[in-house]
Design a protein around this motif. Structure first.
Motif, mmCIF file in Angstrom:
data_model
loop_
_atom_site.group_PDB
_atom_site.id
_atom_site.type_symbol
_atom_site.label_atom_id
_atom_site.label_comp_id
_atom_site.label_asym_id
_atom_site.label_seq_id
_atom_site.Cartn_x
_atom_site.Cartn_y
_atom_site.Cartn_z
ATOM 1 N N ILE A 474 -17.779 -23.556 22.007
ATOM 2 C CA ILE A 474 -17.669 -24.973 22.338
ATOM 3 C C ILE A 474 -17.572 -25.827 21.097
ATOM 4 C CG2 ILE A 474 -18.876 -26.893 23.352
ATOM 5 C CD1 ILE A 474 -19.766 -25.412 25.495
ATOM 6 N N GLY A 475 -18.238 -25.397 20.049
ATOM 7 C CA GLY A 475 -18.328 -26.331 18.915
ATOM 8 C C GLY A 475 -18.224 -25.674 17.570
ATOM 9 N N HIS A 634 -23.134 -22.377 9.175
ATOM 10 C CA HIS A 634 -21.976 -23.221 8.842
ATOM 11 C C HIS A 634 -22.483 -24.661 8.883
ATOM 12 C CE1 HIS A 634 -18.168 -25.268 8.988
ATOM 13 N NE2 HIS A 634 -17.512 -24.137 8.866
ATOM 14 N N ALA A 636 -21.604 -27.675 8.218
ATOM 15 C CA ALA A 636 -20.868 -28.820 8.778
ATOM 16 C C ALA A 636 -20.907 -28.811 10.305
ATOM 17 C CB ALA A 636 -19.420 -28.809 8.294
ATOM 18 N N TYR A 637 -20.820 -27.628 10.896
ATOM 19 C CA TYR A 637 -20.886 -27.603 12.360
ATOM 20 C C TYR A 637 -22.312 -27.794 12.866
ATOM 21 C CZ TYR A 637 -15.977 -26.820 12.681
ATOM 22 O OH TYR A 637 -14.624 -27.004 12.587
ATOM 23 N N GLU A 639 -24.414 -29.906 11.311
ATOM 24 C CA GLU A 639 -24.494 -31.369 11.250
ATOM 25 C C GLU A 639 -23.780 -31.982 12.444
ATOM 26 O OE1 GLU A 639 -24.117 -31.236 6.393
ATOM 27 O OE2 GLU A 639 -22.612 -32.332 7.555
ATOM 28 N N GLY A 640 -22.632 -31.413 12.776
ATOM 29 C CA GLY A 640 -21.858 -31.925 13.909
ATOM 30 C C GLY A 640 -22.638 -31.866 15.207
ATOM 31 N N GLN A 641 -23.405 -30.805 15.393
ATOM 32 C CA GLN A 641 -24.243 -30.712 16.593
ATOM 33 C C GLN A 641 -25.274 -31.837 16.602
ATOM 34 O OE1 GLN A 641 -24.121 -28.660 19.350
ATOM 35 N NE2 GLN A 641 -22.159 -28.090 18.492
ATOM 36 N N GLN A 643 -25.112 -34.736 15.008
ATOM 37 C CA GLN A 643 -24.467 -36.053 15.151
ATOM 38 C C GLN A 643 -23.989 -36.285 16.581
ATOM 39 O OE1 GLN A 643 -21.699 -35.180 12.019
ATOM 40 N NE2 GLN A 643 -22.901 -36.257 10.461
ATOM 41 N N GLY A 644 -23.401 -35.257 17.164
ATOM 42 C CA GLY A 644 -22.893 -35.408 18.528
ATOM 43 C C GLY A 644 -24.018 -35.609 19.524
ATOM 44 N N VAL A 647 -25.459 -39.122 19.272
ATOM 45 C CA VAL A 647 -24.609 -40.173 19.846
ATOM 46 C C VAL A 647 -24.617 -40.114 21.376
ATOM 47 C CG1 VAL A 647 -22.216 -40.964 20.013
ATOM 48 C CG2 VAL A 647 -23.258 -40.535 17.772
ATOM 49 N N GLN A 648 -24.710 -38.923 21.944
ATOM 50 C CA GLN A 648 -24.885 -38.867 23.398
ATOM 51 C C GLN A 648 -26.205 -39.529 23.791
ATOM 52 O OE1 GLN A 648 -24.199 -34.610 24.141
ATOM 53 N NE2 GLN A 648 -22.355 -35.189 25.250
ATOM 54 N N MET A 684 -22.453 -44.203 10.522
ATOM 55 C CA MET A 684 -22.498 -42.778 10.212
ATOM 56 C C MET A 684 -23.875 -42.263 10.668
ATOM 57 S SD MET A 684 -19.665 -41.853 8.826
ATOM 58 C CE MET A 684 -18.254 -42.426 7.875
ATOM 59 N N ILE A 685 -23.938 -40.997 11.054
ATOM 60 C CA ILE A 685 -25.213 -40.416 11.483
ATOM 61 C C ILE A 685 -25.662 -39.452 10.382
ATOM 62 C CG2 ILE A 685 -26.420 -39.134 13.299
ATOM 63 C CD1 ILE A 685 -25.131 -41.736 14.362
ATOM 64 N N ASP A 686 -26.712 -39.851 9.644
ATOM 65 C CA ASP A 686 -27.193 -38.983 8.556
ATOM 66 C C ASP A 686 -28.006 -37.827 9.124
ATOM 67 O OD1 ASP A 686 -26.050 -40.396 6.537
ATOM 68 O OD2 ASP A 686 -27.797 -41.702 6.249
#
Ligand code: FES
Ligand code: FES
Lengths: 744, 159
Positions: A474-475, A634, A636-637, A639-641, A643-644, A647-648, A684-686
């Motif tokens: 998924i991500g 990884h 960056a992914y 961090e992406g989890q 941040q996402g 935001v949800q 931005m989401i730190d």
């Protein structure tokens, strides 16, 4: 290629499926086609609650261009009073959610489906189906569903011996709360509400199914688990699992909402009856009306503490909407809400309440944000009364290694305290605030999951690597698997290709959910790769005619382990692959196991908001999320989890809500009125990745995907209070509600 | 109903198709021309997943009738990589992990490209407002904004 000194774990490599996704080549379920394909559409209930007296499909069947019609009469019959469990789902409910049987239980509930030459014809045929209803009063909100004379959805569900819409309960208990509250110097008790919110995955549900005359079935669909699709479709259609091949298409977001089926069994029946491949794609409106969402809730939380800041007792009661069928995520609410704390006396209750809404589906840390919202807001009030910094207060009560959690386990090594300390020493903590700006804090927990996982690692004839796992990506999980495999084999990451197998090509793997995927697949991939390395050493031993034990694997090469082993030129992976046939045949290994040892995840967030008191708009202006991620394979992914998820959570806190009208129908079934956060709403989401490796995992992995959505609801509520001195006990804190409350 | 014959240019290629008067460009691209890179998410102009450009203007292809594309110049995600080479945005999206599930990515890329064609030095706020019509549920937008910033920087350096 340089095989020396490669180190891939912890590197932000390019994902193996990336090129396909930035060029439009990636195939999602709605992108698939087959020769002779026809289109399916669903007839949905116009009423929130009614008994189906009869369904007449004759006129629809006679319409030119129609190939087949399906109703619940075409499904396997599961008696309503006998549970049929598949994991956490009950197939009795699943079947009735896919095609209504005795009753329709929400507006939008599927009743029948048609397959026709075009979508337009299928749509028109649906309108020709005649359904005779006996309409009943309905209950949408929890209060309406649990009041004494509430309309009852399922007659056989009993609570306290009487028919009821309370379909289940759960409690967690530790110590003695009465005694605990007696010891407290201050006690705060508050009530909270949250609205039902949708997962909001952008890709709508879609599938393409082809059934041959001997029932051999191929399903291409977008889901969080091809094996789940196979099993549920098999249950509902009666076609054995061995005859069904479920192929996972790329998935355009799920967040839990694609852990169950809606269309696949229906398309299977339509295809079986018509002899043609059938494609079905939901509209956004159908997604909003009849899939997901997660529960709305009502809760009450009471916390007592001593003047020195020690919490003596906590109590929480959580009522969660299940929608039409039992299964609200009460475990997430009642089980996770106190997990970050070492509290001697605690008692939490959860109530699973059915009402005339669409059946809830899992949503990222199901239930946990609801529980944390109430608890973390009350903690903020307690800290304020005690005149303590909210983070110091949490630190004083933080759970650590050895703490016995309210929900049962005794924690192993874990990094909750580290997330608090990371926040305390982050510049965000001390950054100045302006007028009408405020700062809030909150923590959160999610169990994380392990479960069944299978992998196969094969060496290609030219000495590269193909890894197959069974969990839909998924991500970015393929990127992490590539990193791990490359690291273990000591080769360049670009020599590793990672694929998601279908149900016919890889062993059973549990669905992508519970933050399990990297934890579980890394375990089986590591074991498979280690077996491959063992085979490679064995092949080198045959070529050199020395003991396998005298060979080591380093930087992508077999080499003699020491001077005594002999003087041989190292053999690379490519050279060994080239010699595969004479040394014993193809090189590869697989592993499949029920993985255990997934340890929980903890996070602490800091949020700044600015409130426009004229418009009632609360805007998040700065956000920092600290989380114990175990080990970021990884980064960056990972961090992406974070941040996402954050935001949800921001959407849940500030804007998103299911709004029902007086007719019991959802009033905002689209992205215009159901407003998810857009790019211009956000800063931005730190992120702060705290790495306390999971001691039970070869790479130290902990699940990371779900925890990030747990703290934001309360972090934002606490920040708004800090900004304007008004506390909100009801989500979302949308502009009309904020304005109303400010003007009071 | 008689179908309408339309002649248009898609990613530089002359294309002819037949459509119903009510078909959108998105319907024709995905269903009839099998160009499924452009995504359908809301069909109501609210998500930007179906973004394409028509004569250089960024539009939601779910809101444009296919019959209106006569003699127009359409650009879709399929035309973004040229001669087997990524556009700079495609490269920076990959480098910055600006996609998770990837369903918003084609629309995001088409929209971002159209921004950078007008402005190679956008502020963060300009990027955020330009992309406000492109929903992403996975990333929280952080890495998308950073990928666009990185692409803009590369474009300026190579200008
Ligand atoms: S599909 Fe066109 S804007 Fe959403
Ligand atoms: S990456 Fe999934 S919606 Fe944007």
């Amino acid at each position: 290629m340089n095989e020396i000194d490669n180190k891939w774990i912890g590197k932000n490599t390019i994902r193996p499926d990336g090129a396909d996704k930035v060029t439009g080549r990636a195939e999602y379920a709605a992108d698939t086609i087959m020769p002779g394909m026809i289109w399916g559409r669903v007839l949905r209930s116009p009423h929130p609650h009614a008994t189906i007296k009869s369904i007449n499909t004759k006129k629809a069947e006679e319409l030119d261009g129609v190939f087949s019609v399906a109703t619940s009469a075409d499904c396997v019959d599961f008696p309503v009073d006998t549970p049929v469990l598949l994991g956490i789902q009950d197939i009795r409910w699943m079947a009735r959610n896919v095609l209504a049987k005795e009753k329709v239980l929400f507006h939008g509930h599927p009743i029948a489906a048609v397959a026709a030459r075009t979508e337009e014809i299928a749509e028109k045929a649906c309108e020709l189906i005649e359904v005779d209803y006996d309409i009943h009063p309905w209950a949408i909100e929890i209060d309406d569903a649990i009041k004494p004379d509430a309309p009852i959805l399922h007659d056989f569900i009993k609570f306290d011996g009487k028919p009821s819409n309370i379909a289940g309960t759960l409690e967690h208990k530790k110590g003695n709360v009465e005694e605990g509250f007696k010891e407290a110097d201050i006690i705060i008790e508050k009530e909270f509400e949250t609205a039902a919110v949708h997962q909001g995955y952008l890709e709508t549900h879609a599938c393409l199914v082809s059934v041959s005359p001997d029932d051999r079935t191929t399903i291409w669909s977008s889901s969080q688990g091809q094996f789940m699709v196979r099993a549920m479709t098999s249950f509902i259609t009666g076609i054995p699992q061995s005859s069904i091949r479920a192929i996972p298409a790329e998935i355009g977001g799920g967040f839990g909402g694609k852990t169950i089926v809606y269309l696949e069994p229906v398309a299977t029946i339509l295809s079986k009856k018509s002899g043609r491949p059938v494609k079905m794609v939901m509209t956004r409106e159908e997604v909003m009306r009849a899939s997901g969402p997660t529960s709305g809730s009502k809760s009450k939380v009471k916390i007592g503490a001593k003047n020195d800041g020690k919490i003596t007792a906590a109590q929480g009661t959580f009522y969660l909407q299940a929608g039409a069928f039992p299964g609200a995520p009460i475990r997430g609410a009642a089980g996770c809400c106190l997990a970050p704390y070492d509290i001697p006396n605690a008692h939490t209750f959860g109530y699973d309440v059915v009402s005339n809404r669409s059946k809830v589906a899992a949503y990222r840390a199901p239930g946990a944000p609801i529980g944390a919202y109430a608890v973390e807001c009350v903690l903020d009030e307690v800290a304020e009364q005690l005149k303590m910094c909210p983070l110091e207060f949490r630190l004083k009560n933080a759970a650590k290694e050895g703490t016995k959690a309210v929900h049962g386990p005794t924690y192993p090594l874990m990094g909750y305290v580290e997330t608090l300390e990371a926040c305390l020493s982050h510049p965000h903590y001390k950054a100045p605030l302006k007028k009408l700006q405020g700062r809030g804090y909150a923590s959160g927990f999610w169990f994380n999951a392990g479960g069944e996982s299978s992998a196969q690692v094969n060496i290609t004839e030219d000495g590269n690597v193909v890894v197959t796992t069974g969990h839909p990506d998924i991500g970015g999980s393929r990127a992490s698997i590539a990193n791990i495999t490359a690291e273990l084999l000591g080769i360049d990451v670009n020599r590793v290709s990672v694929l998601i197998g279908d149900t016919a090509t890889i062993g059973f793997s549990n669905l992508t959910g519970g933050s399990r995927v990297l934890f579980a697949s890394a375990l089986v991939v590591t074991e498979s790769t280690n077996q491959v390395i063992d085979i490679l050493k064995d092949r080198a031993s045959k070529i050199w005619k020395i003991d396998k034990e005298a060979i080591e694997w380093e930087n992508g090469q077999a080499r003699p382990a020491g001077d005594n082993a002999g003087n041989f030129k190292p053999l690379s992976l490519a050279e060994l692959a080239d010699q595969a046939t004479p040394t014993g045949g193809p090189i590869g290994a697989g592993h499949q196991v029920n993985t255990v040892g997934a340890e929980g995840g903890f996070a602490t967030h800091i949020c700044d908001v600015e409130v426009d008191i004229e418009l009632g708009i609360a805007r998040v202006i700065r956000y920092t999320a600290a989380q114990d991620v175990g080990k970021a394979i990884h980064p960056a992914y990972v961090e992406g989890q974070l941040q996402g998820g954050v935001v949800q959570g921001i959407g849940w806190a500030l804007n998103e809500e299911y709004i029902y009208n007086k007719e019991g129908k959802l009033d905002n079934p689209g992205f215009l009125d159901y407003r998810i956060p857009v790019c211009s709403d956000l800063p931005m989401i730190d992120t702060i990745l705290v790495e306390v490796p999971n001691p039970k995992h070869p790479q130290g992995v902990r699940g990371v995907g779900e925890v990030p959505i747990v703290p934001p609801l309360s972090a934002i509520a606490n920040a708004i209070y800090n900004a304007i001195g008004t506390r909100f006990y009801s989500l979302p804190m949308s502009p009309p509600k904020v304005l109303e409350k400010i003007s009071d | 109903m008689a179908k309408i014959q339309v002649k248009t240019k898609i990613n530089g290629e002359e294309t002819e198709f037949l459509c119903q008067p009510y078909d959108t460009v998105l319907d024709v691209l995905r269903r009839d021309l099998n160009m499924t890179g452009t995504k359908e998410v809301c069909s109501s102009g609210d998500c930007g997943a179906c973004s394409i450009t028509m004569d250089g203007r960024l539009v939601c292809s779910c809101l444009v009738l296919a019959a209106e594309t006569e003699d127009k110049n359409i650009e879709t995600i399929e035309g973004m990589a040229k001669n087997g080479k990524f556009n700079v945005l495609q490269k920076t999206f990959l480098e910055h992990a600006a996609l998770q599930c990837g369903i918003c990515t084609p629309g995001m890329l088409v929209a971002a490209k159209s921004l950078l064609e007008k402005n190679t030095n956008p502020t963060e706020t300009e990027i955020r407002y330009w992309l406000a019509g492109n929903l992403c549920r996975c990333t929280g937008y952080d890495k998308i904004v950073k990928a666009v910033q990185a692409a803009a920087e590369e474009m300026r350096e190579n200008a």
